[in-house]
Design a protein around this motif. Structure first.
Motif, PDB file in Angstrom:
ATOM      1  N   THR A 160       0.828  -1.212   0.000  1.00 25.62           N
ATOM      2  CA  THR A 160       0.000   0.000   0.000  1.00 25.62           C
ATOM      3  C   THR A 160       0.859   1.257   0.000  1.00 25.62           C
ATOM      4  O   THR A 160       2.018   1.237   0.385  1.00 25.62           O
ATOM      5  N   ILE A 161       0.215   2.330  -0.437  1.00 20.01           N
ATOM      6  CA  ILE A 161       0.855   3.640  -0.460  1.00 20.01           C
ATOM      7  C   ILE A 161      -0.237   4.659  -0.177  1.00 20.01           C
ATOM      8  O   ILE A 161      -1.414   4.395  -0.415  1.00 20.01           O
ATOM      9  N   ALA A 162       0.122   5.814   0.351  1.00 17.19           N
ATOM     10  CA  ALA A 162      -0.880   6.826   0.684  1.00 17.19           C
ATOM     11  C   ALA A 162      -0.675   8.089  -0.149  1.00 17.19           C
ATOM     12  O   ALA A 162       0.464   8.481  -0.419  1.00 17.19           O
ATOM     13  N   PHE A 163      -1.783   8.680  -0.562  1.00 13.25           N
ATOM     14  CA  PHE A 163      -1.801   9.942  -1.296  1.00 13.25           C
ATOM     15  C   PHE A 163      -2.919  10.804  -0.735  1.00 13.25           C
ATOM     16  O   PHE A 163      -3.894  10.292  -0.196  1.00 13.25           O
ATOM     17  N   PRO A 164      -2.825  12.131  -0.891  1.00  8.38           N
ATOM     18  CA  PRO A 164      -3.916  12.995  -0.436  1.00  8.38           C
ATOM     19  C   PRO A 164      -5.134  12.893  -1.365  1.00  8.38           C
ATOM     20  O   PRO A 164      -4.996  12.660  -2.566  1.00  8.38           O
ATOM     21  N   GLY A 191      -4.378   1.932  -8.253  1.00  7.96           N
ATOM     22  CA  GLY A 191      -4.641   0.784  -7.397  1.00  7.96           C
ATOM     23  C   GLY A 191      -6.051   0.835  -6.850  1.00  7.96           C
ATOM     24  O   GLY A 191      -6.914   1.549  -7.373  1.00  7.96           O
ATOM     25  N   ILE A 192      -6.275   0.100  -5.766  1.00  8.95           N
ATOM     26  CA  ILE A 192      -7.586  -0.044  -5.137  1.00  8.95           C
ATOM     27  C   ILE A 192      -7.518   0.567  -3.734  1.00  8.95           C
ATOM     28  O   ILE A 192      -6.610   0.245  -2.961  1.00  8.95           O
ATOM     29  N   VAL A 193      -8.484   1.424  -3.400  1.00  8.50           N
ATOM     30  CA  VAL A 193      -8.536   2.023  -2.064  1.00  8.50           C
ATOM     31  C   VAL A 193      -8.757   0.906  -1.044  1.00  8.50           C
ATOM     32  O   VAL A 193      -9.660   0.074  -1.212  1.00  8.50           O
ATOM     33  N   VAL A 236      -5.237   8.932   1.839  1.00  5.53           N
ATOM     34  CA  VAL A 236      -5.994   7.771   1.360  1.00  5.53           C
ATOM     35  C   VAL A 236      -5.014   6.628   1.110  1.00  5.53           C
ATOM     36  O   VAL A 236      -4.059   6.780   0.351  1.00  5.53           O
ATOM     37  N   SER A 237      -5.251   5.477   1.754  1.00  9.27           N
ATOM     38  CA  SER A 237      -4.407   4.295   1.545  1.00  9.27           C
ATOM     39  C   SER A 237      -4.875   3.556   0.306  1.00  9.27           C
ATOM     40  O   SER A 237      -6.052   3.265   0.151  1.00  9.27           O
ATOM     41  N   VAL A 238      -3.911   3.240  -0.569  1.00 10.65           N
ATOM     42  CA  VAL A 238      -4.210   2.583  -1.832  1.00 10.65           C
ATOM     43  C   VAL A 238      -3.370   1.323  -1.949  1.00 10.65           C
ATOM     44  O   VAL A 238      -2.150   1.363  -1.780  1.00 10.65           O
ATOM     45  N   GLN A 239      -4.032   0.188  -2.232  1.00  6.83           N
ATOM     46  CA  GLN A 239      -3.311  -1.054  -2.468  1.00  6.83           C
ATOM     47  C   GLN A 239      -2.821  -1.046  -3.902  1.00  6.83           C
ATOM     48  O   GLN A 239      -3.599  -0.853  -4.835  1.00  6.83           O
ATOM     49  N   ILE A 240      -1.515  -1.255  -4.083  1.00  8.07           N
ATOM     50  CA  ILE A 240      -0.934  -1.186  -5.425  1.00  8.07           C
ATOM     51  C   ILE A 240      -0.410  -2.528  -5.925  1.00  8.07           C
ATOM     52  O   ILE A 240       0.027  -2.643  -7.064  1.00  8.07           O
ATOM     53  N   LYS A 241      -0.446  -3.554  -5.075  1.00 11.80           N
ATOM     54  CA  LYS A 241      -0.004  -4.889  -5.499  1.00 11.80           C
ATOM     55  C   LYS A 241      -0.602  -5.938  -4.571  1.00 11.80           C
ATOM     56  O   LYS A 241      -1.185  -5.618  -3.546  1.00 11.80           O
TER      57      LYS A 241
END
Length: 141
Positions: free
Chosen positions: A14-18, A51-53, A67-72
């Motif tokens: 996961t990774i976070a973006f505004p 990715g998917i939130v 916002v946490s986003v699953q990228i893999k």
């Protein structure tokens, strides 16, 4: 042989973006980045997605919230139409995942049979769906 000592490799899925705007009930939906590197819901069928939130985000997200986003890897996503196990999935106009068509950007594979509106387990895989046999024939003639 050189030895590198660093923590620059991040193994997290996961990774976070505004958030680009106030949003509600976005857990499990596909997102992309706008020109300011802020998260927005995907709104064009077949487009590329970041990715998917993750479903552990708050129900109500305010502009600039993280916002946490699953990228893999494997996780849940909102399914936008009935799908079968191993169907290739792309994003819909609402950010839900639907069956990929020819030339769509595939973001995931369904890991089970799921009905429209449900949360289903998916494995994130990024590639472009192959053209159909008839499309390939017309391009080579």
């Amino acid at each position: 042989m050189k030895q590198y000592i660093t923590n620059g490799i991040n193994n997290s899925p996961t990774i976070a973006f505004p958030a680009a705007a106030d949003m509600r009930d976005i857990g499990g939906k596909a997102v992309k980045l706008n020109s300011d590197n802020e998260v927005v819901i995907c709104d064009t069928k077949g487009e590329k997605a970041l990715g998917i939130v993750t479903i552990d985000n708050d129900t109500e997200i305010l502009r600039n919230d993280s916002v946490s986003v699953q990228i893999k890897d494997i996780g849940p996503a909102i399914i936008g139409e009935d799908v079968a196990a191993l169907d290739e999935l792309t994003v819909s106009e609402t950010g839900a995942l639907v069956k990929a068509g020819s030339g769509d950007n595939v973001i995931a594979i369904a890991l089970g049979n799921y009905s429209k509106g449900s949360a289903g387990n998916i494995q994130i895989n990024r590639y472009m769906a192959a053209a159909s046999e008839s499309e390939n024939e017309s391009k080579t003639e």
